[in-house]
Design a protein around this motif. Structure first.
Motif, PDB file in Angstrom:
ATOM      1  N   ASN A   1       0.809  -1.210   0.000  1.00  6.75           N
ATOM      2  CA  ASN A   1       0.000   0.000   0.000  1.00  6.75           C
ATOM      3  C   ASN A   1       0.844   1.263   0.000  1.00  6.75           C
ATOM      4  O   ASN A   1       0.428   2.300   0.505  1.00  6.75           O
ATOM      5  CB  ASN A   1      -0.928   0.008   1.228  1.00  6.75           C
ATOM      6  N   GLY A   2       2.042   1.166  -0.512  1.00  6.74           N
ATOM      7  CA  GLY A   2       2.876   2.348  -0.592  1.00  6.74           C
ATOM      8  C   GLY A   2       3.538   2.704   0.721  1.00  6.74           C
ATOM      9  O   GLY A   2       3.948   3.826   0.922  1.00  6.74           O
ATOM     10  N   LEU A   3       3.673   1.729   1.610  1.00 11.49           N
ATOM     11  CA  LEU A   3       4.214   2.019   2.927  1.00 11.49           C
ATOM     12  C   LEU A   3       5.549   1.308   3.148  1.00 11.49           C
ATOM     13  O   LEU A   3       5.897   0.982   4.263  1.00 11.49           O
ATOM     14  CB  LEU A   3       3.216   1.584   4.001  1.00 11.49           C
TER      15      LEU A   3
ATOM     16  N   ARG B   1      -4.205  -7.411   3.438  1.00 13.96           N
ATOM     17  CA  ARG B   1      -3.467  -6.155   3.359  1.00 13.96           C
ATOM     18  C   ARG B   1      -4.361  -5.014   3.838  1.00 13.96           C
ATOM     19  O   ARG B   1      -5.555  -4.996   3.569  1.00 13.96           O
ATOM     20  CB  ARG B   1      -2.988  -5.888   1.926  1.00 13.96           C
TER      21      ARG B   1
ATOM     22  N   THR C   1      -6.310  -1.868   3.828  1.00 13.81           N
ATOM     23  CA  THR C   1      -6.901  -1.150   2.703  1.00 13.81           C
ATOM     24  C   THR C   1      -7.371   0.253   3.076  1.00 13.81           C
ATOM     25  O   THR C   1      -7.282   1.166   2.264  1.00 13.81           O
ATOM     26  CB  THR C   1      -8.095  -1.937   2.139  1.00 13.81           C
TER      27      THR C   1
ATOM     28  N   PRO D   1      -8.202   5.746   2.156  1.00 13.74           N
ATOM     29  CA  PRO D   1      -7.295   4.725   1.618  1.00 13.74           C
ATOM     30  C   PRO D   1      -5.968   4.694   2.361  1.00 13.74           C
ATOM     31  O   PRO D   1      -5.345   5.734   2.590  1.00 13.74           O
ATOM     32  CB  PRO D   1      -7.110   5.163   0.154  1.00 13.74           C
TER      33      PRO D   1
ATOM     34  N   SER E   1      -3.199   3.777   1.365  1.00 13.25           N
ATOM     35  CA  SER E   1      -2.066   4.183   0.528  1.00 13.25           C
ATOM     36  C   SER E   1      -1.715   5.658   0.713  1.00 13.25           C
ATOM     37  O   SER E   1      -0.624   6.096   0.368  1.00 13.25           O
ATOM     38  CB  SER E   1      -2.380   3.914  -0.945  1.00 13.25           C
ATOM     39  N   GLN E   2      -2.647   6.439   1.277  1.00 11.51           N
ATOM     40  CA  GLN E   2      -2.388   7.863   1.490  1.00 11.51           C
ATOM     41  C   GLN E   2      -1.687   8.140   2.823  1.00 11.51           C
ATOM     42  O   GLN E   2      -1.285   9.261   3.092  1.00 11.51           O
ATOM     43  CB  GLN E   2      -3.711   8.644   1.446  1.00 11.51           C
TER      44      GLN E   2
ATOM     45  N   GLN F   1       0.973   8.404   5.777  1.00 16.73           N
ATOM     46  CA  GLN F   1       2.400   8.541   6.056  1.00 16.73           C
ATOM     47  C   GLN F   1       2.567   8.652   7.570  1.00 16.73           C
ATOM     48  O   GLN F   1       1.709   9.223   8.246  1.00 16.73           O
ATOM     49  CB  GLN F   1       2.994   9.785   5.387  1.00 16.73           C
TER      50      GLN F   1
END
Length: 229
Positions: A23-25, A82, A84, A105, A107-108, A110
């Motif tokens: 998820n971009g992490l 995962r 989500t 989401p 994926s956003q 941080q």
């Protein structure tokens, strides 16, 4: 204007199996280590990622400008195990504001030091998003319902004992035994009615229906104890 409610179904299992890389992490801090004891050897294994309890859940969420957006209350894990979505309460920290849950989401997300950050989000934007509602769990997944069903089964057994006692007992014993039977039958019916109500309840009424089952079940247990004396 009618507000659309977004619901995550039973397939989106609410666990904390944080497989965040997809998820971009990627590149997350090391959350800890675990020691697995096998039959012959022991292995130390580092677990990369963020601790949901220590780093995410209950933490305030900010945007890139440092504006507080709300608080993370939950994580949604998909059927592929995962993460989500994050469930953010945008009403937290705002005096007089009602709870408003929004699915964001993952994926956003941080994590910057001790802060959970959604860089491009704004409070006003989140506040107008459709409200997230947890889908009701099934009856078989509810510990309260399981206890209630056990109480109903036990009440049936107790009723059978009292009916035999009523048939074989003296006239003096008849009245108190009948009162106990009546209380048990009423309590049993009340629990069964609440179980039926739960089957018909929507997501918004599920928790209320479950609470009513717990209360009816407690009264039935009291009647069972009284009947056993």
């Amino acid at each position: 204007m009618k507000t659309t409610r977004r619901t995550i179904g039973p397939g989106m299992v609410l666990t904390f199996m944080l497989v965040l890389g997809a998820n971009g992490l990627a590149g997350a801090q090391v959350a800890g280590a675990t020691r697995w004891a096998g039959e012959v050897t022991e292995t130390d294994q580092l677990i990369a990622g963020w601790s949901a309890r220590q780093s995410i859940l209950g933490r305030s969420v900010y945007n890139a400008s440092g504006d507080r957006l709300g608080k993370v209350l939950d994580l949604i894990v998909g059927t592929d195990k995962r993460v989500t979505f994050l469930i953010v309460d945008t009403g937290r920290g705002v005096p007089g504001a009602a709870q408003h849950l929004v699915a964001v989401p993952a994926s956003q997300l941080q994590v910057r030091g001790a802060r959970v950050v959604l860089p491009d989000a704004a409070r006003q934007t989140l506040a107008i998003q459709p409200a997230f509602v947890h889908a009701p769990i099934t009856r078989t997944q509810s510990a309260i319902v399981e206890q209630a069903q056990q109480d109903v089964d036990k009440s049936r057994q107790t009723i059978a004992v009292l009916e035999r006692r009523l048939a074989q007992g003296s006239a003096q014993e008849r009245a108190p035994t009948e009162r106990k039977l009546l209380a048990l039958r009423q309590g049993q019916k009340a629990v069964q009615d609440k179980l039926d109500d739960m089957d018909a309840a929507g997501a918004a009424q599920w928790q209320s229906a479950e609470a009513e089952i717990g209360q009816a079940s407690a009264r039935l247990r009291s009647a069972i104890r009284n009947a056993s004396n």
